[in-house]
Design a protein around this motif. Sequence first.
Motif, short mmCIF file in Angstrom:
data_model
loop_
_atom_site.label_atom_id
_atom_site.label_comp_id
_atom_site.label_asym_id
_atom_site.label_seq_id
_atom_site.Cartn_x
_atom_site.Cartn_y
_atom_site.Cartn_z
N GLU A 1 0.83 -1.21 0.00
CA GLU A 1 0.00 0.00 0.00
C GLU A 1 0.86 1.26 0.00
OE1 GLU A 1 -2.43 -0.57 3.47
OE2 GLU A 1 -3.87 -1.83 2.39
N THR A 2 1.92 1.25 0.79
CA THR A 2 2.82 2.40 0.87
C THR A 2 3.47 2.68 -0.49
OG1 THR A 2 3.27 1.97 3.20
CG2 THR A 2 4.89 3.32 2.01
N ILE A 3 3.93 1.63 -1.13
CA ILE A 3 4.57 1.79 -2.45
C ILE A 3 3.56 2.31 -3.46
CG2 ILE A 3 5.60 0.52 -4.38
CD1 ILE A 3 6.95 -1.27 -2.19
N ASN A 4 2.36 1.76 -3.47
CA ASN A 4 1.33 2.21 -4.42
C ASN A 4 0.96 3.67 -4.19
OD1 ASN A 4 1.15 -0.14 -5.89
ND2 ASN A 4 -0.51 -0.98 -4.67
N ILE A 5 0.82 4.08 -2.95
CA ILE A 5 0.50 5.48 -2.65
C ILE A 5 1.63 6.40 -3.10
CG2 ILE A 5 0.20 7.14 -0.76
CD1 ILE A 5 -1.35 4.84 0.71
N ALA A 6 2.87 6.01 -2.82
CA ALA A 6 4.02 6.83 -3.20
C ALA A 6 4.14 6.94 -4.73
CB ALA A 6 5.30 6.24 -2.62
N LEU A 7 3.92 5.84 -5.42
CA LEU A 7 4.00 5.87 -6.89
C LEU A 7 2.88 6.71 -7.49
CD1 LEU A 7 5.08 2.21 -7.71
CD2 LEU A 7 6.43 4.30 -7.93
N LYS A 8 1.70 6.59 -6.92
CA LYS A 8 0.58 7.41 -7.41
C LYS A 8 0.89 8.89 -7.19
CE LYS A 8 -4.39 7.95 -7.07
NZ LYS A 8 -5.62 7.50 -6.43
N LYS A 9 1.40 9.21 -6.01
CA LYS A 9 1.76 10.60 -5.69
C LYS A 9 2.84 11.10 -6.64
CE LYS A 9 3.47 13.35 -1.82
NZ LYS A 9 3.92 13.30 -0.42
N TRP A 10 3.83 10.27 -6.89
CA TRP A 10 4.93 10.65 -7.78
C TRP A 10 4.43 10.90 -9.19
CZ3 TRP A 10 7.71 7.07 -11.27
CH2 TRP A 10 8.76 7.71 -11.94
N THR A 11 3.57 10.00 -9.70
CA THR A 11 3.09 10.18 -11.07
C THR A 11 2.20 11.40 -11.19
OG1 THR A 11 1.26 8.62 -10.70
CG2 THR A 11 3.26 7.75 -11.71
N GLU A 12 1.45 11.72 -10.15
CA GLU A 12 0.59 12.90 -10.18
C GLU A 12 1.40 14.19 -10.09
OE1 GLU A 12 -2.12 12.26 -6.97
OE2 GLU A 12 -3.34 10.85 -8.11
N GLU A 13 2.46 14.18 -9.28
CA GLU A 13 3.24 15.40 -9.04
C GLU A 13 4.31 15.65 -10.08
OE1 GLU A 13 4.80 15.15 -5.10
OE2 GLU A 13 2.86 15.47 -4.17
N SER B 1 13.79 12.88 -4.22
CA SER B 1 14.46 12.32 -3.04
C SER B 1 13.53 12.25 -1.84
CB SER B 1 15.72 13.12 -2.70
OG SER B 1 15.38 14.45 -2.43
N GLU B 2 12.63 13.22 -1.68
CA GLU B 2 11.71 13.16 -0.54
C GLU B 2 10.73 11.99 -0.66
OE1 GLU B 2 10.08 16.15 -3.47
OE2 GLU B 2 11.96 16.04 -2.40
N VAL B 3 10.35 11.64 -1.89
CA VAL B 3 9.47 10.48 -2.09
C VAL B 3 10.25 9.20 -1.81
CG1 VAL B 3 8.05 9.21 -3.76
CG2 VAL B 3 8.01 11.71 -3.74
N LYS B 4 11.51 9.15 -2.26
CA LYS B 4 12.36 7.99 -1.97
C LYS B 4 12.50 7.79 -0.46
CE LYS B 4 15.40 8.41 -5.98
NZ LYS B 4 16.77 8.68 -6.41
N SER B 5 12.73 8.88 0.24
CA SER B 5 12.88 8.81 1.69
C SER B 5 11.61 8.33 2.36
CB SER B 5 13.25 10.17 2.26
OG SER B 5 14.47 10.60 1.75
N GLU B 6 10.47 8.83 1.90
CA GLU B 6 9.17 8.40 2.44
C GLU B 6 8.96 6.91 2.25
OE1 GLU B 6 5.21 10.18 1.61
OE2 GLU B 6 6.39 12.01 1.29
N ILE B 7 9.26 6.42 1.05
CA ILE B 7 9.08 4.99 0.75
C ILE B 7 9.96 4.16 1.66
CG2 ILE B 7 9.47 3.20 -0.98
CD1 ILE B 7 8.70 5.29 -3.11
N LEU B 8 11.24 4.51 1.75
CA LEU B 8 12.17 3.75 2.57
C LEU B 8 11.77 3.77 4.05
CD1 LEU B 8 15.56 4.68 0.92
CD2 LEU B 8 14.40 2.47 0.85
N LYS B 9 11.33 4.94 4.51
CA LYS B 9 10.90 5.06 5.91
C LYS B 9 9.72 4.14 6.20
CE LYS B 9 8.57 8.46 8.59
NZ LYS B 9 8.07 9.82 8.60
N GLU B 10 8.74 4.13 5.32
CA GLU B 10 7.55 3.30 5.53
C GLU B 10 7.85 1.81 5.39
OE1 GLU B 10 4.36 3.98 6.48
OE2 GLU B 10 5.12 5.98 6.93
N ILE B 11 8.69 1.45 4.44
CA ILE B 11 9.03 0.04 4.24
C ILE B 11 9.79 -0.51 5.44
CG2 ILE B 11 10.50 -1.53 2.90
CD1 ILE B 11 9.61 -0.01 0.42
N ASN B 12 10.68 0.29 5.99
CA ASN B 12 11.52 -0.16 7.11
C ASN B 12 10.83 -0.05 8.46
OD1 ASN B 12 13.77 -0.92 5.57
ND2 ASN B 12 14.33 1.22 5.35
N ARG B 13 9.60 0.42 8.48
CA ARG B 13 8.85 0.54 9.72
C ARG B 13 8.55 -0.78 10.36
NH1 ARG B 13 3.55 4.00 10.61
NH2 ARG B 13 2.68 2.50 9.25
#
Length: 86
Positions: A53-65, A74-86
């Motif tokens: 879910e985190t990856i899908n939300i981040a990718l959707k956000k990235w494609t929209e923005e 880089s901020e999207v990369k950081s968000e993805i890594l932060k959520e995955i490593n949670r």
Amino acid sequence: MEKLMSRMLLSCKEATYLVEKQMESPLTIMEKFRLNIHLRLCKVCNAYQHQSETINIALKKWTEESVMSKELPSEVKSEILKEINR
């Protein structure tokens, strides 16, 4: 009774398939029920669902923005890594 239980319980492979399927189309009532049971019992698949879910939300956000950008910000990369490593 054993046949009934084996029909109700999903394998992790089936559960991850349903996790991905629900991102694209609605699950049937039985699929939702079976997936919810599995996710309550399996911490690994529960984590998989959260990460997916985190990856899908981040990718959707990235494609929209940044439709025109070829690089993931880089901020999207950081968000993805932060959520995955949670």
